[in-house]
Design an enzyme around this catalytic site. Structure first.
Site, mmCIF file in Angstrom:
data_model
loop_
_atom_site.group_PDB
_atom_site.id
_atom_site.type_symbol
_atom_site.label_atom_id
_atom_site.label_comp_id
_atom_site.label_asym_id
_atom_site.label_seq_id
_atom_site.Cartn_x
_atom_site.Cartn_y
_atom_site.Cartn_z
ATOM 1 N N GLU A 166 0.810 -1.217 0.000
ATOM 2 C CA GLU A 166 0.000 0.000 0.000
ATOM 3 C C GLU A 166 0.843 1.265 0.000
ATOM 4 O OE1 GLU A 166 -2.419 -3.360 1.019
ATOM 5 O OE2 GLU A 166 -0.567 -2.620 1.974
ATOM 6 N N HIS A 197 -9.323 -6.259 9.878
ATOM 7 C CA HIS A 197 -9.944 -6.024 8.575
ATOM 8 C C HIS A 197 -11.382 -5.526 8.705
ATOM 9 C CE1 HIS A 197 -6.647 -8.839 7.786
ATOM 10 N NE2 HIS A 197 -6.659 -8.441 6.526
#
Length: 326
Positions: free
Chosen positions: A60, A129
């Site tokens: 990321e 998550h």
């Protein structure tokens, strides 16, 4: 009017923009043949090819930097970070670069990038998550933060986000992807900073964000049976925030409840509550502004514990009843 899912609405809006503007492209982890972690980009690589639907490494930090750089050179990238939790790995590029470059360059350089962030709990993805961290991004000057609650809003807000000259954090709740709404086939745009009154009411203004909008609407139906009328407001965008719609509603109802999924402590609902308290709506209040947010705990994997960690319909009903009795 036809009904399509939230996921289909997001895809339809992105595809329309990509057909009309060759500078728009999408990038992210597994978004090509796999169609993305939640299937939103299914079929897009077949239509637009791998140059414009670009699979990226699982890094990321790297891919957010690539998206910011592409935006600065005239492209209009859409970056899917797969899970909104992963925004933390990309924070330097988003917070220290994307959010500040237009200001630091005196408007010479714009960063028209959309960061798509599937967020929230309810899908059994556990603590790393399932978080709701939108308040972190809303704190940063230079970023716009969008949080659609249904397919119709998602399509119109995505077009507005892609067209914007500033970086936009676009939070898509994972549980909402399969929900359906009436959505026109033609393109339309919902301006960023324009709230929507999902239900008119007279007793309590309930400002709800994301998936909580639907829970509040369900609670409102049950509360009508006992004579409590909720006015339900969906800000749709946290930054910019439509304060006028909220304040006007509170003046009418004289009570306010803010409902959000994120941990109650330090959540964006506190900003909304403070805004109401500091506005002239304060003089109309018959009770203090109330907040209802998530518990101060990591999101559990166990489905029953996961439900207990965030507000449910019954919690909203009880909070509304309590507020009416103050």
């Amino acid at each position: 009017m036809r009904k399509i899912t939230y996921a289909e609405a997001v895809k339809e809006s992105m595809s329309k923009e990509m057909r009309e503007n060759e500078n728009v492209f999408i990038m992210g982890e597994d978004i090509g043949l796999y169609g993305g972690a939640f299937g939103v980009t299914n079929g897009m690589v077949e239509e637009f090819g791998p140059e414009r639907v670009r699979n990226t490494p699982i890094s990321e930090a790297a891919i957010s930097g690539a998206a910011v750089g592409a935006a600065m050179t005239g492209m209009r990238p859409i970056l899917e970070l797969q899970f909104s939790d992963f925004v933390m790995i990309a924070t330097d590029n988003i917070v220290n670069q994307a959010a500040k470059i237009r200001y630091m360059s005196g408007g010479v350089a714009n960063v028209p990038v959309v960061f798509r962030l599937p967020g929230g709990s309810g899908a059994g993805f556990a603590a790393q998550h399932s978080q709701s961290l939108e308040a972190w991004m809303a704190h940063i000057p230079g970023l716009k933060v969008v949080q659609p609650s249904n397919a119709y809003d998602a399509k119109g807000l995505m077009k507005a986000a892609i067209d914007d000259e500033n970086p936009v954090l676009f939070y898509e709740h994972k549980v909402l992807y399969g929900t359906k709404s009436e959505v026109p086939e033609e393109a339309y745009q919902i301006p960023l900073g324009e709230a929507d009154i999902k239900k008119n009411g007279s007793d309590i203004t309930v400002v709800a964000t994301g998936v909580m909008v639907n829970k509040v609407l369900e609670a409102a139906k049950k509360l009508e049976e006992e004579g409590i009328s909720l006015e339900v407001i969906d800000p749709r965008t946290l930054v910019p925030l439509d304060t006028d719609t909220i304040i006007d509603s509170v003046r009418k109802t004289s009570r306010a409840l803010v409902v959000y999924e994120a941990v109650e402590r330090g959540g964006y609902g506190a900003e909304i509550a403070s805004m109401i308290g500091e506005s002239d709506a304060f003089d109309f209040l018959d009770a203090p502004v109330s907040r209802l947010g998530g518990k101060p705990t990591p999101i559990p994997y166990n489905p029953e514990l996961e439900k207990a960690a965030i507000p449910q319909v019954e919690d909203i009903i009880q909070a509304s009843q309590k507020l009416m009795n103050k």
